[in-house]
Enzyme design. Sequence first.
Site, short mmCIF file in Angstrom:
data_model
loop_
_atom_site.label_atom_id
_atom_site.label_comp_id
_atom_site.label_asym_id
_atom_site.label_seq_id
_atom_site.Cartn_x
_atom_site.Cartn_y
_atom_site.Cartn_z
N LYS A 577 89.57 -55.53 -7.13
CA LYS A 577 90.27 -56.06 -5.86
C LYS A 577 89.09 -55.56 -4.62
CE LYS A 577 94.49 -53.83 -7.00
NZ LYS A 577 94.19 -53.97 -8.46
N VAL A 607 96.01 -59.88 -8.04
CA VAL A 607 97.37 -59.60 -7.69
C VAL A 607 98.31 -60.12 -8.65
CG1 VAL A 607 99.11 -60.55 -6.03
CG2 VAL A 607 96.82 -60.27 -5.11
N GLU A 665 96.31 -46.03 -10.93
CA GLU A 665 95.16 -45.81 -10.98
C GLU A 665 94.70 -44.53 -11.37
OE1 GLU A 665 92.61 -48.26 -9.26
OE2 GLU A 665 94.25 -49.44 -9.32
N ASP A 676 97.01 -49.65 -2.62
CA ASP A 676 96.76 -50.77 -3.38
C ASP A 676 97.61 -51.91 -3.27
OD1 ASP A 676 95.61 -51.69 -6.23
OD2 ASP A 676 97.93 -51.81 -6.74
N LYS A 680 96.46 -55.98 -1.95
CA LYS A 680 97.16 -57.37 -2.39
C LYS A 680 97.68 -58.19 -1.55
CE LYS A 680 97.82 -55.10 -7.12
NZ LYS A 680 98.96 -54.17 -7.92
N GLY A 795 99.07 -53.41 -16.89
CA GLY A 795 98.94 -53.28 -17.98
C GLY A 795 97.48 -54.07 -18.52
#
Length: 813
Positions: A577, A607, A665, A676, A680, A795
């Site tokens: 990202k 995202v 993370e 995070d 996004k 995941g």
Amino acid sequence: MKVLKFGGSSVANPENIIKIKNIISKYEDQIILVVSAFGGVTDHLLEAGTLASTQDESYKKVLATLEERHLTATKQLLPVNAQSRVLSKVKSEFNELETLLEGAFYIGEITPRLSDRIVSFGELLSSYIISEYLKSEQLDAEFKDSREIIITQKLNGKNMVNFAKTNANCIAYFKASNAKITVCPGFISTSEEGNSTTLGRGGSDYTAAIYAAALDAEILEIWTDVSGMYTANPKMVKQAKAIPHISYEEAMELSHFGAKVLYPPTIQPVLSKGISIVIKNTFDPEANGTLITKSKNEKGKTVRGISHIGNIALISLEGPGMVGIPGISKRFFEVLSQADISVVLITQASSEHSICVGISADDVEKAVHIVNEAFEYEIERGRIKTVIPEKDLAIVALVGDNMKSHQGLSGKMFSTLGKNNVNIRVIAQGASERNISCIIDQKDVKKALNALHEEFFEENIKQLNLFVMGVGNVGAKFLEQIRSQRKFLKENLKLNIRVIGMSNSRTMFFDEKGIDLNTWQEKLANGQKADKSKFLELVNTLNFRNSIFVDNTASEDVSTSYSEYLGNSISVVTCNKIACSSAYENYAHLKSLARSYNAPFLFETNVGAGLPIIDTLKHLIASGDKILKIQAVLSGSLNFVFNNFNDTTTFHDVVKQAQEEGYTEPDPKIDLSGVDVMRKILILARESGNVLEISDIKNNPFLPEESLKTTNNEDFFASLIKHEPHFQNLYASAKNADSKLKYVAQYDNGVASVGLQEIPKGHDFYNLEGSDNIVLFYTERYPNQPMIIKGAGAGADVTASGIFADIIRIGNF
Ligand code: ADP
Ligand code: ASP
Ligand code: MG
């Protein structure tokens, strides 16, 4: 009567010559067998001549090797009792050759006449040895020296065949000869004055065509080392296929533009007699090969083949003095022609400001010199610019009879080249419209041929070449998905995905043919030392079409290299990202590079992992919708934490579990602090068309000050234990309000914010399970009931499949 010609590689060694015997033994007809010199011999003879003329004694070594090769072949082919006569003839030919080379050595020069005489030994020897071998095999074979039949005369300084004399000689000889097989040397001829001459490099094809035409042969068969004339040179384009049937004109055009399999002048003599040519493979005689006949104007394929000529230089005559003045181009071409420089391609700008010609790079110094000299007067007065050549170029041409009746082919050709970052210097279309050609950089030839071949001949299968950085959790899953889906993608989506390069932080490994995904771990472990710049350099050097760089890392350093990939027309797919949430200027720059270089930059997994959030957003906007508000739960990690946290657990333990199970993370604070999620929502806001920086996003952290200030995981976890009551209060407050805690990101009316909220029963977010994500898009078309995307948002498996989806999007691009 049939005429069969076997080329250099078909006669390169005794083993191959035996193959020829097996092929011709099956013929019932009378045949003329035209042969080339043993493969490579002509080059060595020319080399020996050049060495001798520069008084370099090493010509003797070249000569000795050649002699040895011919003597050995003779011994291997002939039975002992038949050898001595043939060996002594071969030796005596070499003695004569030695005398000629000695002459060149002592004088220190080689004339064209002497050079022709020297190279003629190649075909003379091969045809003589082969004829003796066939006789020893009890075939009815005879040798005939083509120099006694094919007569040349000088026209404009060039040796041209005198067909009147040649045809008469040919008819007379074969009328009197009853041999079933007549073995003749290709390539060589005699001048009217009686000197040995040659028909040009590759000229044995022409020899065979001359015989075929003179004798009204039933067919001309060119036997070589490939199974016909291919859709492109099979040595450059692996997927090229033999063309089953092609017209004389198409074959001529392809050979003129570099398809070496047929020497261009070959077609003319047989065309006028309507004799078919068939190109066959000595090493695969059963293959059908290519049949060349008169055009039947069949409907069907528009582009029949793609060819190229390397080693091209460009010279342009330009300047204001050319406009409206007749005769300039005449002078230009006259000068070139007088210097014996052949022009391969011409274009003239309609303003008449410039004429541009493509010539062989070997002629370029001479051409520049004579043109500048011829236009000295105009150059001095500034009417014409001094000619400066451009080198290291190549011509690529599309050829086909039916191209003239089809629009859009050149558009397709140039957009294919453009998409692959192949710079087009000059474009030309033959008046016959049987040919569209352009000049490009030599370094791009392989890529251009393969990209064009894919576009015009493999409409069905597109090859994607992947360069993967990061093969950890997500990367390894991604490679596994490609491995197991390859076959399906090829068959169903017509995509051939190959991983050409890969790297982790320690090592990197490249395989031009595609890395075997069953054994990549081992290959990578034994690869060279990882180096980010070297990786980029290798990707650029390989210069593959449809190249994609895949970033599966979370590294800022890797993200800084995207611009260099995109700037070279290499697409970028990333789950990292950092680039898209960095300064707006950088994000916008990458997007603009992607547009300018036709290289998609895709980051769907930034995202919601594999959920199609960004793609949907793009489609909404592209179709004219406007985003009014976005509300989302975008952190799989935080969702996991708040779904598992209650009054029977501790916040610390839940976070620890999330970290251990890979839901956060490595540094869980990035998730828990909201950073995070801020990244996004920033990316979604930007993708909705807003100019926003990360500092513009309001973050109402739920972590205590002290936890936020920690600098390592140990201190962070300790602070969570210390502040357990704070977390329990958050939980209790939500529970009392019959609500659940969700970490919500929002973008509304230009303002973006993130923070923990108590979500009441009935709200779309209330029942969000596990690590699921959800996004609500309120748009002009969905003003009250938002469009909802929901599903697993974290995941390795789903992230890998999101990357995969981006790759497929590029495949369909
Ligand atoms: P020979 O020695 O038999 O005359 P050449 O080397 O002159 O053979 O010609 C055959 C070669 O032509 C092939 O090996 C191939 O590399 C090259 N070639 C270039 N373009 C084409 C094409 N379009 N189709 C087939 N072969 C081609
Ligand atoms: N031996 C000659 C050459 O190498 C002619 C031929 O092979 O066609 O050019
Ligand atoms: Mg040839």
